[in-house]
Write an enzyme that holds these catalytic residues in place. Structure first.
Site, short mmCIF file in Angstrom:
data_model
loop_
_atom_site.label_atom_id
_atom_site.label_comp_id
_atom_site.label_asym_id
_atom_site.label_seq_id
_atom_site.Cartn_x
_atom_site.Cartn_y
_atom_site.Cartn_z
N LYS A 156 40.98 30.90 39.42
CA LYS A 156 40.64 29.66 40.09
C LYS A 156 39.13 29.68 40.42
O LYS A 156 38.57 30.78 40.50
CB LYS A 156 41.48 29.48 41.35
CG LYS A 156 41.07 30.40 42.51
CD LYS A 156 41.30 29.79 43.86
CE LYS A 156 40.24 30.20 44.81
NZ LYS A 156 40.20 29.88 46.13
N HIS A 248 45.94 27.01 46.85
CA HIS A 248 46.88 27.85 47.61
C HIS A 248 47.83 27.02 48.47
O HIS A 248 49.04 27.24 48.49
CB HIS A 248 46.13 28.80 48.55
CG HIS A 248 45.12 29.65 47.86
ND1 HIS A 248 45.33 30.25 46.65
CD2 HIS A 248 43.87 30.02 48.24
CE1 HIS A 248 44.26 30.96 46.31
NE2 HIS A 248 43.35 30.83 47.25
N1 NAP Z 1 35.97 37.98 44.00
C1 NAP Z 1 37.14 37.59 44.48
O1 NAP Z 1 37.71 38.18 45.40
C2 NAP Z 1 37.83 36.39 43.88
C3 NAP Z 1 39.00 35.89 44.49
C4 NAP Z 1 39.66 34.81 43.92
C5 NAP Z 1 39.16 34.23 42.77
N2 NAP Z 1 38.01 34.71 42.20
C6 NAP Z 1 37.52 34.07 40.98
O2 NAP Z 1 37.40 35.08 39.99
C7 NAP Z 1 36.27 34.83 39.16
C8 NAP Z 1 35.37 36.07 39.18
O3 NAP Z 1 34.97 36.31 40.51
P1 NAP Z 1 33.80 37.36 40.87
O4 NAP Z 1 33.66 37.31 42.34
O5 NAP Z 1 34.04 38.66 40.22
O6 NAP Z 1 32.57 36.62 40.19
P2 NAP Z 1 31.10 37.13 39.95
O7 NAP Z 1 30.92 38.49 40.55
O8 NAP Z 1 30.20 36.02 40.38
O9 NAP Z 1 31.01 37.18 38.36
C9 NAP Z 1 31.71 38.09 37.55
C10 NAP Z 1 30.86 38.49 36.37
O10 NAP Z 1 30.68 37.40 35.48
C11 NAP Z 1 29.49 37.62 34.71
N3 NAP Z 1 28.79 36.33 34.61
C12 NAP Z 1 28.14 35.65 35.58
N4 NAP Z 1 27.66 34.48 35.13
C13 NAP Z 1 28.00 34.42 33.82
C14 NAP Z 1 27.78 33.48 32.78
N5 NAP Z 1 27.14 32.34 33.01
N6 NAP Z 1 28.28 33.74 31.57
C15 NAP Z 1 28.95 34.88 31.33
N7 NAP Z 1 29.17 35.82 32.27
C16 NAP Z 1 28.71 35.59 33.49
C17 NAP Z 1 28.68 38.67 35.46
O11 NAP Z 1 28.73 39.86 34.71
P3 NAP Z 1 27.62 40.30 33.66
O12 NAP Z 1 26.29 39.87 34.21
O13 NAP Z 1 27.80 41.77 33.51
O14 NAP Z 1 27.98 39.59 32.40
C18 NAP Z 1 29.45 38.92 36.72
O15 NAP Z 1 29.46 40.26 37.14
C19 NAP Z 1 35.62 33.57 39.71
O16 NAP Z 1 36.07 32.48 38.97
C20 NAP Z 1 36.13 33.48 41.14
O17 NAP Z 1 36.20 32.15 41.59
C21 NAP Z 1 37.35 35.78 42.74
#
Ligand code: NAP
Length: 497
Positions: A156, A248
């Protein structure tokens, strides 16, 4: 319902795109490790992390081990598993066609080396702006279909309104069929949320009471004590309605209000859930209170207001709080309001559903200075999964004074460790079970309901951090069941609002 140990597993490659991010490190890597071990399929499950880095397999393994150790996983088995089953592939630019061609070559090479059939799971642990490009890259490079099965897991938020959700869905469906798509709402991986189906449909006691004749209202509270933290970049353009209500909270309401499915199968359950969202009547401004936290005290500490947080505009009108009165206009629920409230910087972190039953018809005990409090069933989703039933008892003296007490059930007390939501969900993706994932029709119905409100929001009120929201929520409902939210026992009616 679902336990990671229950589902069968076939050999596969689990590809996490965005493996360097917070979600992958804190949730997905430990969950995947647990799932492979609990299935006894550690020999057959391989992990390929993808990121815009130039790491080698070895570098990634040396980063994965401490990440798993931080979640409590240690020992020689972990070392061995990482060295034999974990790989990394760098894709410099997701927009460039060559990026996914090289990914395909790497996937096929791992499959050859490890003797894997072409069973693949692509987990998009990426920011939402990267979803569309990534799906297109996978599709155009021929990765959506192989000789085995291919499944796409998408986090999401799924769109930010009806138009963007439909556009994303159209892109995904160009390459993947609905049977291949697993839209995550991690609340559905929580044991208590799944237990709602068992509670309602496996106990003869409650279902006859589960309707407008016996229930006066339902309250859903999703409270966070934290502020926006480091997520302002995303949150400023999202707000509480998009971040919590569209996904949610509507999922929770669907499970509470749905009709019994014809079978315990993904399609049957999801088609009953979507009917609930489609039955919710248009939301008017009279049914909504939005808020934004100002400075205050939470858990004994002074905290700044939202507009003073880093990366938040000083004049931001983003809502960090939403309270709504919803009407599920079905035969079963007509006239029963569903009250919802969610926000940041509330007094505690809690997710609870309170089912408030109608009062006993005759106030027999008024002569003894106490009005009976209605019975309330509280389903507790976090932090302590379980439920409480509040009921009236006579105090042990010679009068007939009433006191409210609770019967309590807590999962961890009865069963010990319960699986993390992501463990359950990953196990289900591996097993090909879509029951706990959101169908495209549910996404569509939820955005149809909320988009008019998002396009025409009421004014955002201020509330002091550490309070349950702006004062206006008490115009919506004067007696929110706050007493249900604490873990401690309640005594006499005076302690029960
Ligand atoms: N974190 C949580 O607890 C959580 C909870 C619920 C839902 N989510 C969802 O899960 C997803 C990931 O969350 P996250 O917190 O891990 O996100 P994040 O840390 O912002 O991003 C994950 C990874 O994506 C890569 N990235 C960033 N921008 C990009 C782009 N434009 N194109 C390709 N790769 C890109 C980056 O890795 P590289 O630079 O190594 O490529 C980054 O480490 C999101 O959609 C978020 O809404 C997260």
């Amino acid at each position: 319902m679902k336990q990671p140990t229950a589902a069968p597993s076939e050999p596969h490659l689990f590809v996490i795109l965005g493996v360097t991010g917070d979600l992958a490190e804190r949730k997905l890597l430990p969950a995947f490790y647990h799932v492979t071990r609990q299935h006894g399929c550690e020999g057959d499950s391989f992990l390929l992390g993808v990121g815009r880095r130039t790491w080698s397999d070895g570098e990634f393994r040396e980063r994965t081990k401490p990440a798993l150790a931080r979640s409590g996983i240690r020992g020689d088995e972990l070392e061995e598993w990482c060295d034999d089953h974990v790989f990394f592939h760098g894709v410099e630019n997701y927009d460039a066609p060559g990026g996914f061609k090289s990914l395909r070559e790497r996937i096929e090479s791992i499959e050859r080396d490890c003797g894997l059939p072409q069973n693949r799971i692509y987990y998009l642990a990426l920011p939402p702006e990267a979803f569309s490009t990534t799906v297109t890259g996978l599709g155009e490079s021929g990765l959506a279909h192989g000789n085995g099965w291919s499944r796409l897991v998408i986090e999401k938020p799924f769109g930010r309104d009806l138009d963007t959700a439909q556009a994303l869905d159209a892109t995904i469906h160009r390459y993947f069929s609905e049977e291949q798509i697993y839209r995550i709402d991690h609340y559905l991986g929580k044991t208590t949320v799944q237990n709602m189906l068992v509670f309602r449909f496996a106990n003869g006691l409650f279902e006859p009471l589960w309707n407008r004749d016996r229930i006066s209202r339902i309250e859903v509270t999703v409270g966070e004590d934290l502020g926006v933290g480091t997520r302002a970049g995303y949150y400023e353009s999202a707000g509480a309605l998009r971040d919590m209500v569209q996904n949610h909270i509507l999922q929770l309401i669907s499970l509470v209000a749905m009709e019994p499915p014809t079978a315990f199968e993904a399609d049957a359950i999801r088609s009953e859930k979507v009917k609930v969202v489609r039955s919710i009547t248009e939301i008017s401004h009279d049914d909504v209170v939005l808020g934004q936290y100002s400075a205050g005290r939470v858990n004994g500490e002074e905290v700044p207001g939202y507009s003073e947080e880093p990366k938040v505009a000083a004049n931001s009108q983003t809502e960090t709080y939403a309270a709504l009165r919803l009407q599920v206009d079905t035969w079963r629920w007509h006239g029963v309001p569903f009250y919802v409230r969610t926000g940041k910087r509330l007094p505690e972190r809690t997710t609870k559903i309170a089912i408030v039953f109608r009062e006993a018809p005759l106030p027999l005990f008024r002569a003894f200075q106490t009005e009976p409090t209605p019975n309330v069933l509280v389903i507790s989703i976090q932090p302590n999964e379980g439920f409480d039933l509040f009921f009236e008892v006579k105090t042990p003296d010679r009068s007939f004074k009433l006191d409210t007490k609770r019967l309590t059930f807590r999962y961890h007390e009865q069963f010990g460790r319960i699986p993390e939501a992501y463990e359950t969900l990953i196990a289900d993706v591996v097993a090909g079970d879509q029951t706990l994932f959101v169908h495209t029709d549910e996404v569509d119905a939820s955005w149809r309901l909320l988009t008019p409100l998002l396009n025409n929001k009421p004014a955002v009120r201020r509330y002091e951090a550490g309070r349950w929201g702006p004062d206006e929520i008490y115009h919506l409902l004067p007696d929110w069941s706050d007493f249900c939210l604490t873990e401690s026992d309640t005594t006499a009616n005076g302690g029960v609002s």
